[in-house]
Motif scaffolding. Structure first.
Motif, PDB file in Angstrom:
ATOM      1  N   SER A 164       2.574   5.728  11.668  1.00  0.00           N
ATOM      2  CA  SER A 164       3.103   6.778  10.789  1.00  0.00           C
ATOM      3  C   SER A 164       4.198   6.237   9.867  1.00  0.00           C
ATOM      4  N   ILE A 165       5.029   5.344  10.369  1.00  0.00           N
ATOM      5  CA  ILE A 165       6.065   4.727   9.531  1.00  0.00           C
ATOM      6  C   ILE A 165       5.422   3.841   8.459  1.00  0.00           C
ATOM      7  N   ILE A 166       4.390   3.102   8.826  1.00  0.00           N
ATOM      8  CA  ILE A 166       3.680   2.266   7.842  1.00  0.00           C
ATOM      9  C   ILE A 166       3.058   3.147   6.761  1.00  0.00           C
ATOM     10  N   TYR A 167       2.486   4.282   7.160  1.00  0.00           N
ATOM     11  CA  TYR A 167       1.907   5.198   6.180  1.00  0.00           C
ATOM     12  C   TYR A 167       2.989   5.762   5.259  1.00  0.00           C
ATOM     13  N   LEU A 168       4.161   6.056   5.794  1.00  0.00           N
ATOM     14  CA  LEU A 168       5.267   6.517   4.955  1.00  0.00           C
ATOM     15  C   LEU A 168       5.663   5.434   3.960  1.00  0.00           C
ATOM     16  N   GLY A 169       5.729   4.187   4.420  1.00  0.00           N
ATOM     17  CA  GLY A 169       6.036   3.075   3.518  1.00  0.00           C
ATOM     18  C   GLY A 169       4.991   2.938   2.423  1.00  0.00           C
ATOM     19  N   LEU A 170       3.724   3.094   2.778  1.00  0.00           N
ATOM     20  CA  LEU A 170       2.642   3.040   1.800  1.00  0.00           C
ATOM     21  C   LEU A 170       2.771   4.190   0.796  1.00  0.00           C
ATOM     22  N   PHE A 171       3.093   5.361   1.280  1.00  0.00           N
ATOM     23  CA  PHE A 171       3.297   6.541   0.430  1.00  0.00           C
ATOM     24  C   PHE A 171       4.399   6.271  -0.591  1.00  0.00           C
ATOM     25  N   ILE A 172       5.531   5.771  -0.113  1.00  0.00           N
ATOM     26  CA  ILE A 172       6.666   5.490  -1.002  1.00  0.00           C
ATOM     27  C   ILE A 172       6.316   4.377  -1.989  1.00  0.00           C
ATOM     28  N   MET A 173       5.595   3.357  -1.514  1.00  0.00           N
ATOM     29  CA  MET A 173       5.208   2.258  -2.390  1.00  0.00           C
ATOM     30  C   MET A 173       4.301   2.745  -3.527  1.00  0.00           C
TER      31      MET A 173
END
Length: 166
Positions: free
Chosen positions: A147-156
């Motif tokens: 979920s944190i990786i997905y948040l990072g991808l979202f922000i990126m």
């Protein structure tokens, strides 16, 4: 409209992270929904590879979330009674209004299941219950990281398309 999709997508990201700790909410699939909403905005060019790979990972995590605690119980010497106890304890722990019921439930369920299987071997029952708890914690950590990786991808993705949004 795109700002509404961005806000709802970000809410899905935060809900997905919270859902990593609460077994009643499927964390990674909710986070994936946030990524999907981001790609539904007209400013972001759809990347089907990212959507497909992240969907596959989210669905795999959902399946593993049910397998890992049971495998933890079995690896630490638990029987089918302990595995069933883990699953029943998880459901009871979620429905019981006690603090950390989602952690205590699988542990007690595996312990009770193993004691029903063999009332004399308390050490093995305790070991299997500990395996259930370790498996549950491992699965929770795995969901949180995804979920944190997905948040990072979202922000990126937002950062990459920031000129179109802001």
């Amino acid at each position: 409209m795109e700002y509404i999709l961005l806000i709802i997508g970000f809410i899905c990201m935060i809900t997905g992270i919270i859902g990593s700790f609460l077994p009643i909410l499927p964390g990674p699939p909710i986070s994936w929904l946030g990524i999907l909403l981001l790609y539904l905005t007209p400013e972001v060019k759809t990347n089907y590879w990212i959507l497909g790979i992240t969907l596959f990972i989210a669905l795999s995590i959902v399946i593993l979330d049910y397998i890992i605690p049971a495998k933890g119980t079995k690896r630490f010497g638990g029987s089918k009674y302990g595995i069933w106890g883990t699953n029943i304890g998880l459901i009871v722990g979620l429905l019981t209004p006690i603090p950390f019921g989602f952690l205590i439930g699988p542990f007690i369920g595996a312990l009770v299941g193993e004691l029903l299987f063999d009332k004399k071997d308390h050490n093995r029952a305790l070991k299997a219950a500990t395996g259930s708890l370790i498996g549950f914690l491992a699965s929770t950590f795995m969901k949180f990281v995804v979920s944190i990786i997905y948040l990072g991808l979202f922000i990126m993705i937002i950062w990459k398309n920031s000129e179109a949004f802001f």
